[in-house]
Write a protein that holds these residues in place. Structure first.
Motif, short mmCIF file in Angstrom:
data_model
loop_
_atom_site.label_atom_id
_atom_site.label_comp_id
_atom_site.label_asym_id
_atom_site.label_seq_id
_atom_site.Cartn_x
_atom_site.Cartn_y
_atom_site.Cartn_z
N UNK A 75 0.82 -1.22 0.00
CA UNK A 75 0.00 0.00 0.00
C UNK A 75 0.85 1.26 0.00
N UNK A 76 2.15 1.12 -0.22
CA UNK A 76 3.06 2.27 -0.24
C UNK A 76 2.69 3.23 -1.36
N UNK A 77 2.84 4.53 -1.08
CA UNK A 77 2.60 5.56 -2.09
C UNK A 77 3.82 5.66 -3.00
N UNK A 78 3.64 6.19 -4.21
CA UNK A 78 4.76 6.27 -5.14
C UNK A 78 5.80 7.31 -4.73
N UNK A 79 5.46 8.22 -3.81
CA UNK A 79 6.47 9.14 -3.29
C UNK A 79 7.33 8.50 -2.22
N UNK A 80 7.03 7.25 -1.85
CA UNK A 80 7.82 6.50 -0.89
C UNK A 80 7.18 6.35 0.47
N UNK A 81 6.19 7.16 0.80
CA UNK A 81 5.62 7.09 2.14
C UNK A 81 4.88 5.77 2.36
N UNK A 82 4.97 5.28 3.58
CA UNK A 82 4.22 4.11 4.00
C UNK A 82 3.10 4.62 4.91
N UNK A 83 1.84 4.52 4.50
CA UNK A 83 0.76 5.12 5.27
C UNK A 83 0.57 4.44 6.62
N UNK A 84 0.07 5.19 7.58
CA UNK A 84 -0.03 4.62 8.92
C UNK A 84 -1.20 3.67 9.07
N UNK A 85 -2.20 3.75 8.18
CA UNK A 85 -3.30 2.79 8.17
C UNK A 85 -3.54 2.32 6.74
N UNK A 86 -3.70 1.02 6.58
CA UNK A 86 -4.20 0.43 5.34
C UNK A 86 -5.59 -0.10 5.66
N UNK A 87 -6.61 0.44 4.99
CA UNK A 87 -7.99 0.13 5.35
C UNK A 87 -8.47 -1.18 4.72
N UNK A 88 -9.20 -1.93 5.50
CA UNK A 88 -9.85 -3.14 5.04
C UNK A 88 -11.24 -2.76 4.53
N UNK A 89 -11.50 -2.91 3.23
CA UNK A 89 -12.80 -2.46 2.70
C UNK A 89 -13.98 -3.23 3.25
N UNK A 90 -13.74 -4.37 3.87
CA UNK A 90 -14.85 -5.16 4.43
C UNK A 90 -15.32 -4.62 5.77
N UNK A 91 -14.55 -3.72 6.38
CA UNK A 91 -14.91 -3.15 7.68
C UNK A 91 -15.85 -1.96 7.46
N UNK A 92 -16.98 -1.89 8.16
CA UNK A 92 -17.90 -0.76 7.99
C UNK A 92 -17.23 0.58 8.29
N UNK A 93 -17.65 1.61 7.59
CA UNK A 93 -17.03 2.93 7.75
C UNK A 93 -17.15 3.45 9.17
N UNK A 94 -18.25 3.13 9.85
CA UNK A 94 -18.45 3.69 11.19
C UNK A 94 -17.72 2.91 12.28
N UNK A 95 -16.95 1.88 11.90
CA UNK A 95 -16.23 1.09 12.90
C UNK A 95 -14.98 1.80 13.40
N UNK A 96 -14.48 2.76 12.61
CA UNK A 96 -13.26 3.48 13.01
C UNK A 96 -13.31 4.87 12.41
N UNK A 97 -12.83 5.83 13.18
CA UNK A 97 -12.66 7.19 12.67
C UNK A 97 -11.25 7.68 13.02
N UNK A 98 -10.58 8.36 12.06
CA UNK A 98 -11.00 8.75 10.73
C UNK A 98 -11.02 7.56 9.76
N UNK A 99 -12.11 7.42 9.05
CA UNK A 99 -12.34 6.31 8.15
C UNK A 99 -11.87 6.66 6.73
N UNK A 100 -11.92 5.70 5.81
CA UNK A 100 -11.43 5.98 4.45
C UNK A 100 -12.11 7.17 3.78
N UNK A 101 -13.39 7.40 4.08
CA UNK A 101 -14.08 8.53 3.44
C UNK A 101 -13.63 9.87 4.01
N UNK A 102 -12.92 9.86 5.14
CA UNK A 102 -12.30 11.08 5.65
C UNK A 102 -10.97 11.34 4.93
N UNK A 103 -10.12 10.33 4.86
CA UNK A 103 -8.78 10.50 4.28
C UNK A 103 -8.85 10.70 2.77
#
Length: 459
Positions: A75-103
């Motif tokens: 899940x590394x970005x092409x600028x080299x950064x390794x993001x602090x969270x890789x989201x599991x699409x099977x997990x409901x958005x309201x299970x964690x905040x900030x969720x993928x729709x925030x980032x």
């Protein structure tokens, strides 16, 4: 099917019970490609968690430990950064905040190189990954070479370090900078209180704190601090996750983060040599970063390293355990090592008197034995500390700390963190890095000889 290793076997019945308990946590928290820190509070993949988890998983399954790191680096970005969270699409958005729709990484991070097919956060965490990859390789070099594990990891790890020493060299002195309190890993440290005062918090109605569904409010960050975290993350997102100097309301150089970068550069040099690449760049970078770490963050008055506020320009006069973690760095000046050992044993941290080292100065006005990173003892930072103690010949102190950690891990149900005085469980239980590092301590592979030209802490 993954084959689980059965060796090394602990020598006592208590150790065997502890090993089985730790293994059970990691097996239960495995999702098929990676390990969640905990299913309730942290239901996705976290960056430095996965590095620590891989270090422990190698004692159960080398292949699974490799997969842990491969999934994260995928899940590394092409600028080299390794993001602090890789989201599991099977997990409901309201299970964690900030969720993928925030980032909104795939959209708002596209210009910075976010992957199109995987949603992630846009910030980073401490670079433990090269160290973890090297330790995983050492667990079974034949298997590692057969799968080309290090050959596939090297380019990604090198790009990760280039990002940290390039785009994130915001202070101009060579150290990497963190632009959000979540990035250094010690999210709620009192060290961030001063810099955060500059940040206008997001309005409470603009977000919902999912963390309070799984944790006691008295153990979590306050609403005021959380609102500031949200504001910083939203501002970074709205700038397209760009890292230009002068754009950040929060920018700090952290001694723990940079110590881990140095140790991981040493590991990357070994990985380079193993894979036929030139290790010289990484050896030289590690030596340079060690010099700069002492020049920019060492405080002789405090007898420890301090964080530097890059917006205000000054060292932050708060004493967190991050300032002792540079003991993991080989080749520190002897006067620095001696002062760090004195500070660790002194009234602020009372190493050897309390079961585990607190995350913050016991005598500090902001110390809280229960609240997230404002005093509780954490297993990952204590694991790093005991490796540093061994590296500089403090084997008895390291052994006592190791024993205390194992006792606390078992008694607390592998808690996320514990009260530094009583070792009573705090945060969530069945926490993955606590279980993983318990396995590593039981295997007793965290020992290190005295520092030499190559980093003993990597052995």
């Amino acid at each position: 099917m993954t084959t689980l290793l059965t060796t090394p076997v602990p020598t006592t019945a208590g150790d065997l019970t502890l090993r089985h308990g730790a293994a059970r946590v990691l097996l239960n928290n495995w999702t098929g490609n990676s390990t969640v820190p905990s299913h309730g509070l942290y239901p996705h993949q976290w960056s430095w968690d996965s590095a620590f988890i891989a270090i422990g998983l190698r004692h159960l399954s080398v292949r699974r430990a490799q997969r842990e790191l491969e999934t994260l680096m995928g899940a590394q970005w092409s600028d080299g950064r390794v993001p602090h969270i890789v989201f599991n699409p099977a997990v409901p958005l309201d299970a964690y905040f900030p969720s993928p729709d925030f980032w909104r990484s795939s959209r708002d991070g596209a210009r910075a190189g976010a992957p199109a097919g995987t949603e992630t956060s846009g910030i980073v965490q401490p670079p433990v990954h090269a160290l973890a990859a090297w330790l995983v390789h050492l667990a079974d070099p034949e298997e590692s070479r057969h799968r080309g594990f290090l050959s596939r990891m090297y380019g990604r790890l090198a790009a990760w370090h280039d990002y940290l020493t390039g785009s994130r060299n915001l202070g101009g002195g060579g150290l990497t900078a963190m632009v959000h309190p979540w990035e250094p890993g010690m999210d709620n440290s009192p060290c961030w209180d001063g810099p955060l005062k500059r940040v206008e918090p997001a309005t409470p109605s603009s977000y919902r704190r999912a963390d309070l569904d799984h944790g006691q409010p008295s153990e979590r960050p306050t609403d005021l601090d959380y609102g500031r975290y949200v504001r910083l993350a939203a501002d970074y997102r709205d700038r397209g996750y760009t890292d230009a100097s002068g754009q950040h309301a929060f920018a700090v150089e952290d001694p723990c983060v940079n110590a881990l970068l140095i140790v991981s550069e040493h590991a990357l040099a070994r990985i380079a040599k193993e894979t036929g690449e030139n290790p010289k760049l990484h050896q030289e970078r590690a030596a340079h970063l060690t010099d700069v770490l002492v020049q920019r963050l060492w405080s002789p008055t405090d007898g420890m390293f301090l964080c530097r506020d890059l917006v205000g320009g000054e060292l932050i006069a708060k004493r967190s355990l991050a300032g002792l973690i540079p003991l993991i760095v080989p080749g520190l000046p002897r006067h620095v090592v001696d002062a760090l050992l004195d500070t660790a044993a002194g009234s602020s941290f009372r190493l050897g008197e309390v079961p585990m080292a607190p995350s913050y100065d016991l005598t500090g006005r902001a110390f809280d034995p229960s609240r997230y990173w404002r005093g509780p003892a954490w297993f990952n930072t204590n694991w790093l500390l005991q490796r540093g103690l061994r590296q500089y010949g403090q084997h008895s102190a390291a052994g006592r700390l190791r024993s205390a950690m194992l006792t606390a891990a078992g008694a607390s149900g592998f808690a996320e963190y514990v009260d530094p005085f009583t070792a009573q469980a705090r945060g969530t239980q069945s926490f993955s890095w606590t279980a993983a590092l318990t396995l590593d301590l039981l295997a007793d592979v965290g020992t290190a000889p005295s520092p030499g030209p190559t980093p003993g802490a990597l052995a």
